[in-house]
Enzyme design. Structure first.
Site, PDB file in Angstrom:
ATOM      1  N   CYS B  51       0.846  -1.203   0.000  1.00  0.00           N
ATOM      2  CA  CYS B  51       0.000   0.000   0.000  1.00  0.00           C
ATOM      3  C   CYS B  51       0.875   1.244   0.000  1.00  0.00           C
ATOM      4  CB  CYS B  51      -0.903  -0.021   1.235  1.00  0.00           C
ATOM      5  SG  CYS B  51      -1.705   1.567   1.558  1.00  0.00           S
ATOM      6  N   CYS B  54       0.463   3.308   3.501  1.00  0.00           N
ATOM      7  CA  CYS B  54       0.854   2.803   4.818  1.00  0.00           C
ATOM      8  C   CYS B  54       2.177   3.432   5.271  1.00  0.00           C
ATOM      9  CB  CYS B  54       0.989   1.277   4.790  1.00  0.00           C
ATOM     10  SG  CYS B  54      -0.588   0.409   5.021  1.00  0.00           S
ATOM     11  N   HIS B 114      -4.276   0.338   8.042  1.00  0.00           N
ATOM     12  CA  HIS B 114      -4.759   0.080   6.688  1.00  0.00           C
ATOM     13  C   HIS B 114      -6.197  -0.440   6.653  1.00  0.00           C
ATOM     14  CE1 HIS B 114      -4.139  -0.926   2.426  1.00  0.00           C
ATOM     15  NE2 HIS B 114      -4.715  -2.087   2.661  1.00  0.00           N
ATOM     16  N   ASN B 154     -13.361   9.917  -1.237  1.00  0.00           N
ATOM     17  CA  ASN B 154     -14.010   8.890  -2.052  1.00  0.00           C
ATOM     18  C   ASN B 154     -13.792   7.583  -1.333  1.00  0.00           C
ATOM     19  OD1 ASN B 154     -14.765  10.553  -4.231  1.00  0.00           O
ATOM     20  ND2 ASN B 154     -12.710  10.422  -5.092  1.00  0.00           N
ATOM     21  N   SER B 162      -9.118   3.768  -5.313  1.00  0.00           N
ATOM     22  CA  SER B 162      -8.296   2.632  -5.726  1.00  0.00           C
ATOM     23  C   SER B 162      -7.520   2.027  -4.564  1.00  0.00           C
ATOM     24  CB  SER B 162      -7.341   3.059  -6.842  1.00  0.00           C
ATOM     25  OG  SER B 162      -6.670   4.234  -6.465  1.00  0.00           O
ATOM     26  N   HIS B 165      -7.037   1.921   2.073  1.00  0.00           N
ATOM     27  CA  HIS B 165      -6.428   2.623   3.216  1.00  0.00           C
ATOM     28  C   HIS B 165      -7.233   3.906   3.482  1.00  0.00           C
ATOM     29  CE1 HIS B 165      -2.719   3.296   5.734  1.00  0.00           C
ATOM     30  NE2 HIS B 165      -3.433   4.393   5.921  1.00  0.00           N
ATOM     31  N   HIS B 167      -8.389   7.312   3.671  1.00  0.00           N
ATOM     32  CA  HIS B 167      -7.788   8.589   3.272  1.00  0.00           C
ATOM     33  C   HIS B 167      -8.796   9.438   2.534  1.00  0.00           C
ATOM     34  CE1 HIS B 167      -7.586   6.474  -0.585  1.00  0.00           C
ATOM     35  NE2 HIS B 167      -7.297   7.618  -1.181  1.00  0.00           N
ATOM     36  N   GLN B 169      -8.955  13.542   0.261  1.00  0.00           N
ATOM     37  CA  GLN B 169      -8.145  14.433  -0.546  1.00  0.00           C
ATOM     38  C   GLN B 169      -8.521  15.882  -0.265  1.00  0.00           C
ATOM     39  OE1 GLN B 169      -7.472  13.485  -4.698  1.00  0.00           O
ATOM     40  NE2 GLN B 169      -8.603  11.566  -4.518  1.00  0.00           N
TER      41      GLN B 169
HETATM   42  O1  LIG Z   1      -7.518  10.845  -7.173  1.00  0.00           O
HETATM   43  P1  LIG Z   1      -7.917   9.400  -7.311  1.00  0.00           P
HETATM   44  O2  LIG Z   1      -8.362   8.786  -6.013  1.00  0.00           O
HETATM   45  O3  LIG Z   1      -6.848   8.571  -7.992  1.00  0.00           O
HETATM   46  O4  LIG Z   1      -9.156   9.387  -8.305  1.00  0.00           O
HETATM   47  C1  LIG Z   1     -10.504   9.439  -7.941  1.00  0.00           C
HETATM   48  O5  LIG Z   1     -10.886  10.694  -7.382  1.00  0.00           O
HETATM   49  C2  LIG Z   1     -10.751  11.824  -8.250  1.00  0.00           C
HETATM   50  C3  LIG Z   1     -11.321  13.032  -7.537  1.00  0.00           C
HETATM   51  O6  LIG Z   1     -12.692  12.895  -7.248  1.00  0.00           O
HETATM   52  C4  LIG Z   1     -11.454  11.603  -9.601  1.00  0.00           C
HETATM   53  O7  LIG Z   1     -11.090  12.648 -10.480  1.00  0.00           O
HETATM   54  C5  LIG Z   1     -11.076  10.267 -10.242  1.00  0.00           C
HETATM   55  O8  LIG Z   1     -11.862  10.042 -11.382  1.00  0.00           O
HETATM   56  C6  LIG Z   1     -11.300   9.154  -9.217  1.00  0.00           C
HETATM   57  O9  LIG Z   1     -10.930   7.905  -9.751  1.00  0.00           O
END
Ligand SMILES: O=P(O)(O)O[C@H]1O[C@H](CO)[C@@H](O)[C@H](O)[C@H]1O
Ligand SMILES: O=P(O)(O)O[C@H]1O[C@H](CO)[C@@H](O)[C@H](O)[C@H]1O
Lengths: 347, 347
Positions: B51, B54, B114, B154, B162, B165, B167, B169
């Site tokens: 990961c 981590c 994680h 997300n 993806s 873990h 997190h 943004q």
């Molecule tokens: O930034 P990540 O986690 O790789 O990507 C994810 O979040 C982003 C922000 O919402 C989006 O633009 C991407 O399409 C999504 O896959």
């Protein structure tokens, strides 16, 4: 540093919706470790006894489909809108504003052949689909409580389509839905300010600019719009200013069918897969008024980004902030333009 | 027939965005034969050597994560926005309107563990996440070219995440993104017209109405908004009118953390699965101006509809027309309210 559209993050303005989108060309290099979509198998029978859309089969409500030979239309068995008048008195000014909504939902089977899609049908068969859309649009639009008719198709499991049998839907209703109301507002404002039609002027600007044109024939054009949000989003328009599909000449209808054929074949060829999308035609309100501000157009919103199994997620930032794309519209248009017009299954 | 909100299709108005959504309560009975989402397994290790989030592991760009013990923030290795000034001269009035956009993208790890999610972290650990959001918001917001800071998460593969873990943004930028600009416009108009704060008045209206309240504690409230589009969409708000998380008192911060904990536990319990969602905090612009029209709020947009594997698809009609829901917001709120506050894994 001097700004470069192919290198630097920027925002583009969508004049149909009055909204901005974020373009991050440098981000196309990002590796993908996330969800993979299931790729659909290519081997469907031409008739599936368990399909509720195939000719002669029985539907959920017990009705039996006729033995149809091109298109077949019926009322959606699980309609989101109901054709029933209800009485409602709105409470005074409050946060809890609602209005009853009346409408009709139909399903349009494009072909009795279970295994086909628009991409694999011939242009004559696609013309029959357009004829069906025309008669439905006319019939529904004439009803006094119907002011908007939305013709659309969800294709592929990833677009929430639960049956691969080629079909679309029609949702007709009293109000202009949110996205159409915004489009209507911007078309109207442009017409009032400039005395010309926004989308007709846009078609000319794209013909001149060339770089976003995917395909063009006698009467129609396909572009990746300057403000496209989905990676391979396109806009199909007639070149002449017409407000609804009822105004098509025979030649325009043939051109429109041919453009749908070429575009959907290119889509399938891009990642060698039955390309999923939601598509639909935006047309003038069916309110009985003249609409010189309208120019009909068909939106294609396909979710795939890099391959048959990796889609673009419109999530966190996109839901809370604004739509975001990596590859530029110009790059997408070039790729689609160069992609063969011969379906990969037929070569 | 007299209108019944639980039986008849209707549209509801979202005063934050100035948009309508379609509610079709009668459609909840529709069978589902479409795509099933993959349900994530519950057995993750507390540290995964592969990961990139981590502690102690190496990221894509070769950097090594520190041996962090609560939160850890770093610049996104595949940023959508770049912190670089570029020169651009806009061409005269045209369809091709764009503007360069400058910004900073960060990743916030919520915990070194994680296998955890907010739902399984304790309230003290969630308070530390909020403290991290506060220091990031303050630091980024102070930069003269940053006018908006979007904090979001997300969660789950179905939301494009993806890495499991825990997190989120942060995308900080010069412009107000589209959704925020609309919200700002409606908050401002209301404030100018009524002299009071839209969301503060809305909180009072929901407290009175009761039926959409999911949870309430000393300083915060969680509702399924009257205009919710996603089946189990919620809005978390402080009860006091505050514009950003920098204004939290210690008690308000604790209440906000507790509300996140209870809500995410209820979500996990609803379908006995790690509930996917995109969530984020909308706050006043960081433009250095006073913002009495703003009342901070956290949106939760979860996609699931009927079970851990069946989501709501916002596709054809929704993309071209307007957002549509089946179950009513009042029904969703009642279900969430009745769902246990004890995490199913811990009982
Ligand atoms: O930034 P990540 O986690 O790789 O990507 C994810 O979040 C982003 C922000 O919402 C989006 O633009 C991407 O399409 C999504 O896959
Ligand atoms: O009507 P269908 O094909 O069952 O359902 C699909 O299309 C509808 C119209 O876009 C959406 O509301 C549904 O979420 C989607 O699954």
């Amino acid at each position: 540093m001097v700004f470069d559209r192919n290198e630097h993050p920027h925002r583009r303005y969508n004049p149909l919706l009055g909204e901005w989108i974020l373009v991050s060309p440098q981000r196309a290099k990002r590796p993908w470790q996330g969800q993979q979509e299931t790729v659909v198998s290519d081997t469907l029978p031409s008739h599936d006894p368990s399909c509720y859309l195939c000719a002669g089969n029985t539907r959920a409500n017990g009705e039996i489909n006729p033995d149809y030979s091109d298109c077949f239309v019926f009322d959606n068995d699980f309609a989101a809108l109901l054709n029933r008048e209800v009485q409602y008195t709105a409470p005074p000014d409050s946060f809890f504003t609602l209005q009853p909504e009346r409408g009709i939902n139909r399903v349009v089977c494009f072909s009795p052949y279970h295994h086909l899609t628009l991409a694999e049908m011939n242009v004559t068969a696609i013309e029959k689909v357009i004829s069906t859309w025309q008669s439905e649009f006319e019939q529904l639009g004439q009803l006094d409580y119907i002011n908007h008719v939305q013709i659309f198709e969800n294709k592929g499991a990833v677009m929430g389509c639960s049956n691969p049998h080629p079909h679309g839907q029609i949702w007709a209703q009293s109000s202009l839905p949110t996205q159409v109301a915004k489009t209507h507002e911007h078309l109207t404002r442009y017409y009032q300010q400039k005395g010309t039609n926004l989308l007709s002027d846009y078609v000319q600007a794209e013909i001149q600019a060339k770089e976003r044109v995917v395909y063009s024939n006698a009467h129609c054009i396909v572009v990746v719009p300057f403000w496209a949000t989905w990676p391979y989003e396109t806009l199909l328009l007639p070149k002449r200013t017409i407000a609804t599909i009822l105004e098509f000449t025979a030649a325009e209808k043939a051109s429109f069918a041919e453009a749908i054929k070429v575009l959907t074949v290119k889509y399938d060829n891009l990642f060698q897969t039955s390309f999923p999308y939601s598509a639909g035609i935006h047309q003038a309100p069916t309110d009985g008024m003249p609409h010189p501000e309208w120019h009909l157009h068909m939106h294609f919103y396909p979710p795939l980004l890099r391959s048959a199994s990796v889609k673009k997620f419109m999530v966190g930032y996109e839901m809370l902030g604004e739509a975001q794309r990596d590859i530029t519209p110009e790059q997408s248009a070039a790729l689609l333009r160069e992609t063969s017009n011969q379906h990969y299954k037929q070569t």
